[in-house]
Design an enzyme around this catalytic site. Structure first.
Site, PDB file in Angstrom:
ATOM      1  N   ASN A 172      -2.052  -8.357  -2.163  1.00  0.00           N
ATOM      2  CA  ASN A 172      -3.155  -8.423  -3.351  1.00  0.00           C
ATOM      3  C   ASN A 172      -3.393  -6.846  -4.539  1.00  0.00           C
ATOM      4  O   ASN A 172      -3.488  -6.929  -5.460  1.00  0.00           O
ATOM      5  CB  ASN A 172      -4.557  -8.474  -2.955  1.00  0.00           C
ATOM      6  CG  ASN A 172      -4.925  -7.637  -1.747  1.00  0.00           C
ATOM      7  OD1 ASN A 172      -4.187  -7.527  -0.789  1.00  0.00           O
ATOM      8  ND2 ASN A 172      -5.929  -6.640  -1.963  1.00  0.00           N
ATOM      9  N   HIS A 173      -2.463  -6.099  -3.714  1.00  0.00           N
ATOM     10  CA  HIS A 173      -2.236  -4.605  -4.801  1.00  0.00           C
ATOM     11  C   HIS A 173      -0.831  -4.573  -5.153  1.00  0.00           C
ATOM     12  O   HIS A 173      -0.601  -3.615  -5.879  1.00  0.00           O
ATOM     13  CB  HIS A 173      -2.385  -3.640  -3.598  1.00  0.00           C
ATOM     14  CG  HIS A 173      -3.756  -3.308  -3.161  1.00  0.00           C
ATOM     15  ND1 HIS A 173      -4.847  -3.484  -3.878  1.00  0.00           N
ATOM     16  CD2 HIS A 173      -4.119  -3.487  -1.927  1.00  0.00           C
ATOM     17  CE1 HIS A 173      -5.889  -3.177  -2.983  1.00  0.00           C
ATOM     18  NE2 HIS A 173      -5.509  -3.373  -1.668  1.00  0.00           N
ATOM     19  N   ASN A 181       0.616  -1.180  -0.012  1.00  0.00           N
ATOM     20  CA  ASN A 181       0.059  -0.229  -0.153  1.00  0.00           C
ATOM     21  C   ASN A 181       0.860   1.166   0.013  1.00  0.00           C
ATOM     22  O   ASN A 181       0.304   2.207   0.275  1.00  0.00           O
ATOM     23  CB  ASN A 181      -0.880   0.151   1.153  1.00  0.00           C
ATOM     24  CG  ASN A 181      -1.655  -1.322   1.643  1.00  0.00           C
ATOM     25  OD1 ASN A 181      -1.547  -2.114   2.122  1.00  0.00           O
ATOM     26  ND2 ASN A 181      -3.030  -1.141   0.433  1.00  0.00           N
ATOM     27  N   HIS A 203      -4.767  -5.110   8.049  1.00  0.00           N
ATOM     28  CA  HIS A 203      -4.397  -3.639   8.515  1.00  0.00           C
ATOM     29  C   HIS A 203      -4.883  -3.620  10.098  1.00  0.00           C
ATOM     30  O   HIS A 203      -4.674  -2.361  10.651  1.00  0.00           O
ATOM     31  CB  HIS A 203      -5.022  -2.696   7.747  1.00  0.00           C
ATOM     32  CG  HIS A 203      -4.636  -2.290   6.236  1.00  0.00           C
ATOM     33  ND1 HIS A 203      -4.545  -1.375   5.634  1.00  0.00           N
ATOM     34  CD2 HIS A 203      -3.774  -3.371   5.525  1.00  0.00           C
ATOM     35  CE1 HIS A 203      -3.852  -1.726   4.235  1.00  0.00           C
ATOM     36  NE2 HIS A 203      -3.403  -2.875   4.332  1.00  0.00           N
TER      37      HIS A 203
HETATM   38 FE   LIG Z   1      -2.483  -3.911   2.803  1.00  0.00          FE
HETATM   39 FE   LIG Z   2      -3.864  -6.454   0.940  1.00  0.00          FE
END
Ligand SMILES: [Fe+2]
Ligand SMILES: [Fe+2]
Length: 257
Positions: free
Chosen positions: A67-68, A40, A177
């Protein structure tokens, strides 16, 4: 061997608070290794060459993703070229980047692995079979092994902890998170925590400006999300490794500057 692992660094507020707090963490804990989850780090979603380099300039030894990983197309060649970054190993074969790596420093070798969960997240292969083959591949090539299991469901993460117990130094969860209160060394000697948490704005909804996230939940209409910057903190764990490659201890660090 002391390893500091930092949970998902969210946007510039996350990068700034990490930079601010890091000297204190180094003074207090003298970590040999520093690994951060950077999925992130670029504007709240994904990673770029620029944000990766800011981590390396801070002395980061390796970066994990999630996933990002593929949010920013420009970074794909860099993911292929930079051996200190890993994206989930159980993504389709041939995707940009690698899923595990070995970083070396002062004659010591740290294996770093990134895996995606499959509950509420997409991955091409089971993370359980994937880690078995990676552990085989790393045998004799790493003194300690860190697994960042990027997954949504607590059950899948707890199960992964048991699956690798006694076979890796640390199995740390990321992606939600939100730090969990279950850090411990499992009976087989693997340091485990379900989720390390995130490094970024505490007064947010998992890193997003709270009023925007709230508007989304209240109205169920599309809302543009921006990265929050209020009251940032660092969520991390400190793992102490044993000479046999397993763990002595794991300590949760939730640090306000
Ligand atoms: Fe994350
Ligand atoms: Fe994630």
């Amino acid at each position: 061997m002391k390893l500091l692992f930092v949970g998902d660094v969210v946007g510039s507020p996350g990068r700034r608070v990490l930079e601010e707090v890091l000297p204190r963490l180094r003074d207090e804990h003298a970590p040999d290794w520093l690994v951060v989850n950077g999925e992130n780090s670029a504007g709240g979603l994904g990673i770029t060459e620029k944000t990766a380099k800011t981590f390396f300039e801070l002395g980061v030894d390796a970066i994990t993703l999630g996933n990002h990983a593929y949010k920013h197309r420009d970074v794909y060649p860099y993911l292929d070229a930079e051996p200190r970054i890993v994206r989930p190993s159980n993504y389709p074969k041939g995707n940009p980047g690698r899923g595990h790596t070995v970083v070396e420093k002062g004659g010591r070798r740290l294996g770093v692995v990134n895996l995606s969960g499959t509950v509420f997240l997409n991955a091409a292969r089971s993370p359980f079979a994937e880690i078995d083959s990676i552990i085989d591949d790393l045998a004799g090539r790493a003194d300690h092994v860190l697994l960042d299991f990027h997954a949504e469901a607590t059950s899948e993460k707890v199960a992964m902890g048991w699956h690798v117990d006694g076979r890796v130094t640390a199995c740390v969860g990321t992606h939600t998170h939100v730090p969990t209160a279950d850090a411990r060394v499992l009976p087989g000697g693997t340091a485990y925590v379900t989720d390390v948490g995130m490094t970024g704005a505490r007064d947010s909804v998992i890193g997003v400006r709270r009023e925007q996230a709230l508007e989304g939940f209240r109205t169920q209409m599309p809302v543009r999300f921006e990265t929050a910057d209020e009251n940032p903190w660092v969520n991390a764990v400190l793992v102490e490794g044993r000479p046999d490659g397993l763990a002595q201890s794991i300590e949760q660090l939730l640090v306000v500057p």
